[in-house]
Enzyme design. Structure first.
Site, PDB file in Angstrom:
ATOM      1  N   GLU A  74       0.798  -1.165   0.081  1.00  0.00           N
ATOM      2  CA  GLU A  74      -0.190  -0.046   0.103  1.00  0.00           C
ATOM      3  C   GLU A  74       0.874   1.082   0.035  1.00  0.00           C
ATOM      4  O   GLU A  74       0.614   2.273  -0.695  1.00  0.00           O
ATOM      5  CB  GLU A  74      -0.855   0.092   1.273  1.00  0.00           C
ATOM      6  N   GLY A 312       8.711 -40.585   1.201  1.00  0.00           N
ATOM      7  CA  GLY A 312       8.123 -41.652   0.755  1.00  0.00           C
ATOM      8  C   GLY A 312       6.783 -42.041   1.588  1.00  0.00           C
ATOM      9  O   GLY A 312       6.553 -41.271   2.488  1.00  0.00           O
ATOM     10  N   PRO A 313       6.371 -43.446   1.534  1.00  0.00           N
ATOM     11  CA  PRO A 313       4.911 -43.660   2.469  1.00  0.00           C
ATOM     12  C   PRO A 313       4.997 -43.497   3.717  1.00  0.00           C
ATOM     13  O   PRO A 313       4.138 -43.131   4.240  1.00  0.00           O
ATOM     14  CB  PRO A 313       4.956 -45.182   1.783  1.00  0.00           C
TER      15      PRO A 313
END
Length: 428
Positions: A74, A312-313
């Site tokens: 602004e 990963g999982p």
């Protein structure tokens, strides 16, 4: 929403003007949003904000926030507009601040400039502001409009990492993965290069360039020896973060070899003194944490408020179970792998579907032959109002021990880990 002159416009703008002028408002706010996006990496950990000043003669000022200690959007736009700000309309993507930080309240600058009307894309999630900026402007006689149309959601989305950090002291985490059509992240033997297409991999590199950090588990670092950089795209490399319960990051890995050029962090519960000394000498920063939540809070405190997780999982399951994943970006390839290969997430299936993790605000798109699913994570299916869903269980940190409180975020507007199991596709 209502349709007028062939356009769909936001209700928030309806009391101000009618017909095609409503579209003009939307266009100016969209311009401010495009400016805000220019500060995507510069502004953090502050919010990304853009602003434009418009008179009957057109655009007279514009700006965006470039980072801590620099003028807010602004202020930049108003300074560019100068005396032409008198009686003008200010369009800003985020509610103007009203607190004293490094640069002073933007509300005071707006009032002093003689702005007649302010159109705001979204309220500020910072508890120090949270509507007070709007109240201050209205108390000064300024006409304030808060958009509730499509741009409102885009303005909020742009600052999701800031909102997550300012409210909870945590980073905004996106879980990215590539899977086959039957939900597998690798073949039975661990091979995962490549599940997704070249077009998808290029998109992932763009995602890396836009993130503060990219994070994987130690298993990924050991098996794939990735670089985790943003290649073939414009933009900086992200900070690389490796999560390892025991500090197991091979000294001969590419991540360690390039740590002096690309910042690299090892997030660990414990590490042998000799290993710590070797890694530190080669440029790796070691961050100790008792659990994932505390570790992520430590990363956020370092300014890493937007993290792309490519692990990963096993690590994915730990993050999801702890409620630490905010968004997913899953690349689905036209490929069938079959039984016996690692799944996307290594977590036991619930007894009923309604107890699963739910996704909301789902968007599907195509990249090459692949489809990409981008969505927000509902912490538990119960949160989505699904029938029969159980309440969320308490966090179970993979490092063990009780969850620690997160780091307390700044109130200014400026604002185990366990190794992955199974091998998933990574771009290196």
């Amino acid at each position: 929403m209502k349709e007028d002159c062939g356009y769909v416009v936001a209700r928030a703008l309806e009391p101000v003007c009618a017909g095609v002028f409503l579209m003009t408002d939307a266009e100016h706010l969209d311009h401010a949003l495009q400016l805000a996006r220019l500060g995507r990496r510069q502004a953090h950990p502050n919010p990304r904000v853009g602003a434009v000043v418009v008179t009957a003669d057109g655009l007279v000022g514009e700006g965006y926030h470039r980072g801590p200690g620099t003028p807010h959007a602004e202020a930049v736009a108003l300074e560019q507009a100068g005396e032409r700000s008198q009686g003008a309309t200010l369009y800003v993507t985020l509610e103007p601040c009203c607190s004293y930080g490094r640069t002073g309240p933007c509300t005071e600058k707006i009032i002093a400039a003689g702005v007649a009307r302010v159109v705001i894309g979204a309220p500020d999630p910072n508890p120090v502001v949270d509507g007070r900026g709007i109240d201050a402007l209205r108390a000064a006689g300024i006409d304030v409009v808060v958009d509730d149309g499509p741009l409102h959601g885009l303005c909020e989305q742009l600052n999701e990492p800031f909102a997550r950090f300012i409210r909870e002291g945590l980073p905004f985490v996106t879980f990215k993965a590539a899977v086959s059509l039957d939900g597998k992240v690798a073949a039975a033997g661990g091979d995962a290069r490549w599940i997704s297409s070249p077009a998808s991999r290029r998109l992932v590199h763009s995602m890396r360039a836009a993130a503060d950090a990219v994070m994987v588990g130690a298993g990924t670092a050991r098996r794939d020896d990735p670089r985790l950089t943003a290649r073939d795209v414009e933009g900086p490399d992200p900070v690389r973060v490796v999560v390892s319960r025991g500090g197991d990051l091979p000294a001969e890995s590419q991540l360690v070899a390039t740590a002096a050029e690309v910042p690299t962090i090892l997030l660990t519960r414990a590490i042998a003194p000799d290993a710590a000394r070797t890694l530190t000498e080669r440029g790796v920063e070691i961050v100790r944490a008792v659990d994932l939540r505390t570790g992520l809070a430590a990363l956020a405190a370092r300014g890493l408020v937007e993290i792309l997780f490519e692990g990963g999982p096993t690590l994915a399951a730990a993050l999801l179970d702890a409620g630490l994943v905010d968004r997913v970006a899953i690349f689905v390839a036209p490929l069938l792998v079959g039984r016996g290969a690692p799944d996307l997430v290594a977590t036991p299936a619930p007894a009923v579907v309604a107890e699963g993790l739910a996704l909301s605000d789902v968007v599907w798109s195509a990249t090459g032959p692949d489809m990409v699913c981008e969505a927000r994570v509902v912490k538990r299916a119960a949160a989505a109002g699904l029938p029969g869903a159980a309440p969320p269980p308490p966090d179970t940190p993979p490092f063990g021990g009780a969850p620690s409180a997160t780091a307390k975020p700044s109130t200014e507007r400026t604002a185990e880990p366990s190794s992955a199991g199974g091998r998933t596709e990574r771009e290196g």
